[in-house]
Design a protein around this motif. Structure first.
Motif, short mmCIF file in Angstrom:
data_model
loop_
_atom_site.label_atom_id
_atom_site.label_comp_id
_atom_site.label_asym_id
_atom_site.label_seq_id
_atom_site.Cartn_x
_atom_site.Cartn_y
_atom_site.Cartn_z
N ARG A 128 0.91 -0.93 0.11
CA ARG A 128 0.00 -0.11 -0.10
C ARG A 128 0.85 1.25 0.07
O ARG A 128 0.37 2.23 -0.56
CB ARG A 128 -0.93 -0.28 1.09
CG ARG A 128 -1.63 1.18 1.24
CD ARG A 128 -2.86 1.21 0.53
NE ARG A 128 -3.82 0.02 0.59
CZ ARG A 128 -4.85 0.26 1.43
NH1 ARG A 128 -5.02 1.53 2.14
NH2 ARG A 128 -5.60 -0.65 1.71
N ASP A 132 1.12 4.29 -2.79
CA ASP A 132 0.75 5.48 -2.30
C ASP A 132 2.08 6.29 -2.67
O ASP A 132 2.07 7.54 -2.53
CB ASP A 132 0.47 5.56 -0.82
CG ASP A 132 -1.05 5.15 -0.58
OD1 ASP A 132 -1.72 4.87 -1.40
OD2 ASP A 132 -0.85 4.87 0.76
N LYS A 134 4.98 6.26 -1.33
CA LYS A 134 5.71 6.57 0.08
C LYS A 134 7.13 6.20 -0.24
O LYS A 134 8.13 6.84 0.49
CB LYS A 134 5.00 6.13 1.21
CG LYS A 134 3.45 6.76 1.50
CD LYS A 134 3.67 8.05 2.05
CE LYS A 134 2.19 8.70 2.25
NZ LYS A 134 2.32 9.95 2.89
N TYR A 226 4.21 7.02 7.24
CA TYR A 226 2.82 7.61 7.53
C TYR A 226 2.75 8.33 8.74
O TYR A 226 1.39 8.85 9.00
CB TYR A 226 2.11 6.13 7.53
CG TYR A 226 1.88 5.83 6.08
CD1 TYR A 226 0.71 6.40 5.30
CD2 TYR A 226 2.54 4.55 5.60
CE1 TYR A 226 0.53 5.89 4.06
CE2 TYR A 226 1.89 4.06 4.42
CZ TYR A 226 1.08 4.67 3.59
OH TYR A 226 0.78 4.01 2.26
#
Length: 395
Positions: A128, A132, A134, A226
């Motif tokens: 994920r 995203d 990241k 995050y």
């Protein structure tokens, strides 16, 4: 004279009684596991009488769970199957507590410890993060984990370790570091003291070597990119709380199955492994049912993340050997030509489990309350996976 003789007789009887008591105590403390193993066939016969399955479950799920009792040595267990078309089956066996076969039985909601079945969920969270933007699978982990901890200099590793290396157990960390997360009675340096990252020794010429440290580092990495705690983040991603999935602690939950240590060489009910359960959150920390895990994994695999999770194994590996072809979340195993499973095993003291995915999208999960006898060899698990593969592939 008769009183003296009576006293001697009483003393003799007392001495014999004390010797017998000492022998029983000695046997119960030093040979208890051997005694429990001797009783296992009798207990397993009783356990088999408690088997029950959901309506419409394929008959082979019953035989799979019975074979898990016999071969994988788990008196209490669950199996769950979610087919690619969404059809579901599940079976349960045994008691919630020992000797409660005729009392409170294992249900579809009973809690088991996932052990390393936690890792594919962490891997999905990493994917994920990749989706995203990241991080990347080729991102060097020192740039994520080291910089930002008050250190601007780079770690002088001879070959850089990437995110994909952690996922697929190709980091090259030395033995003393690979299992440094599982320490008893002390805090491991990961995830608390990331400055220790600089002292890790890396040899990228090593073959694939399974590492719990890899997934601790991945958990810390997710927290950094995050800016949220790992447990909070994965719950947000996958609604763990809504699925009844929690994180293990040293104490047992009220809805958690009893743990059987008779086939564990190191741990017991008295010494059941007082690990830092927060530190192992991202590698072996989750608990729940086989049913909940199977549904979650089915959703993940059927999502956009699924194709990424099934990648990562090297082209040169032999997937006919168990535990040989590790990818980003599972290892590939092909017991026969035309059969392919994506597998992850999970173990903690007194608990074991396995998830097996077919190339068609079927998800099978087994959870048990005992250590598999001689689990390190993989022979009994291999036998179990061959059976599962035959059924999933319709043989």
């Amino acid at each position: 004279m008769s009183e003296f003789k009576l006293s001697k007789t009483a003393l003799l009887l007392l001495s014999v009684s004390l010797l017998m008591l000492a022998a029983v105590v000695h046997l119960s403390t030093t040979r208890l596991k051997e005694v429990n193993r001797a009783f296992f066939p009798l207990e397993s016969a009783v356990s088999n009488l408690t088997l029950r399955c959901s309506e419409g479950s394929p008959l082979w799920l019953e035989s799979a769970l019975i074979s898990a009792v016999k071969d994988l040595k788990a008196l209490s267990g669950q199996v769950a199957l979610v087919r690619s078309d969404g059809s579901v089956g599940h079976c349960e066996i045994g008691g919630l507590q020992r000797f409660e076969f005729l009392g409170e039985r294992v249900s579809v909601q009973t809690r088991f410890r996932y052990g390393s079945l936690t890792k594919p969920i962490t891997a999905a969270a990493v994917m994920r993060a990749v989706a995203d933007g990241k991080i990347g699978l080729d991102s060097e982990i020192d740039q994520i984990l080291w910089n930002g901890n008050g250190h601007q200099e780079k770690i002088d590793w001879p070959l850089k370790v990437q995110v994909g290396d952690l996922l697929s157990h190709r980091s090259g960390f030395y033995q003393r570091d690979r299992d440094s997360v599982f320490v008893v009675g002390d805090k491991p340096w990961c995830p608390y003291s990331m400055a220790n990252l600089a002292s890790l020794k890396v040899n990228r010429d090593r073959p694939v070597e399974y590492s719990n440290l890899n997934y601790c580092l991945l958990g810390v990495m997710l927290e950094k990119v995050y800016q949220k705690k790992y447990r909070e983040l994965v719950n947000e991603f996958f609604d763990l709380e809504g699925r009844g999935i929690k994180f293990a602690e040293y104490r047992y939950e009220k809805d958690e199955v009893w743990h059987d240590y008779r086939y564990n060489q190191m741990y017991s009910e008295i010494n059941r492994g007082k690990f830092d359960f927060y530190a192992i959150s991202s590698g072996a920390g989750m608990t729940g049912s086989a049913y909940s895990y199977a549904f979650l994994m089915h959703e993940i695999v059927m999502s956009d993340l699924g194709s990424l999770l099934l990648q990562g194994r090297p082209d040169s590996c032999d997937n006919k050997a168990i535990r040989n072809c590790f990818g980003y979340a599972f290892y590939e195993y092909s017991p026969r030509v035309g059969e392919l499973l994506y597998v992850k095993e999970g173990y903690l003291p007194g608990a074991a489990g396995v998830v097996a995915l077919s190339q068609f999208g079927d998800v099978f999960v087994w959870l048990g309350n005992s250590d598999t006898e001689n689990a390190a060899s993989g022979e009994l698990m291999k036998k179990f996976l061959v059976r599962i593969s035959n059924h999933i592939h319709g043989i």
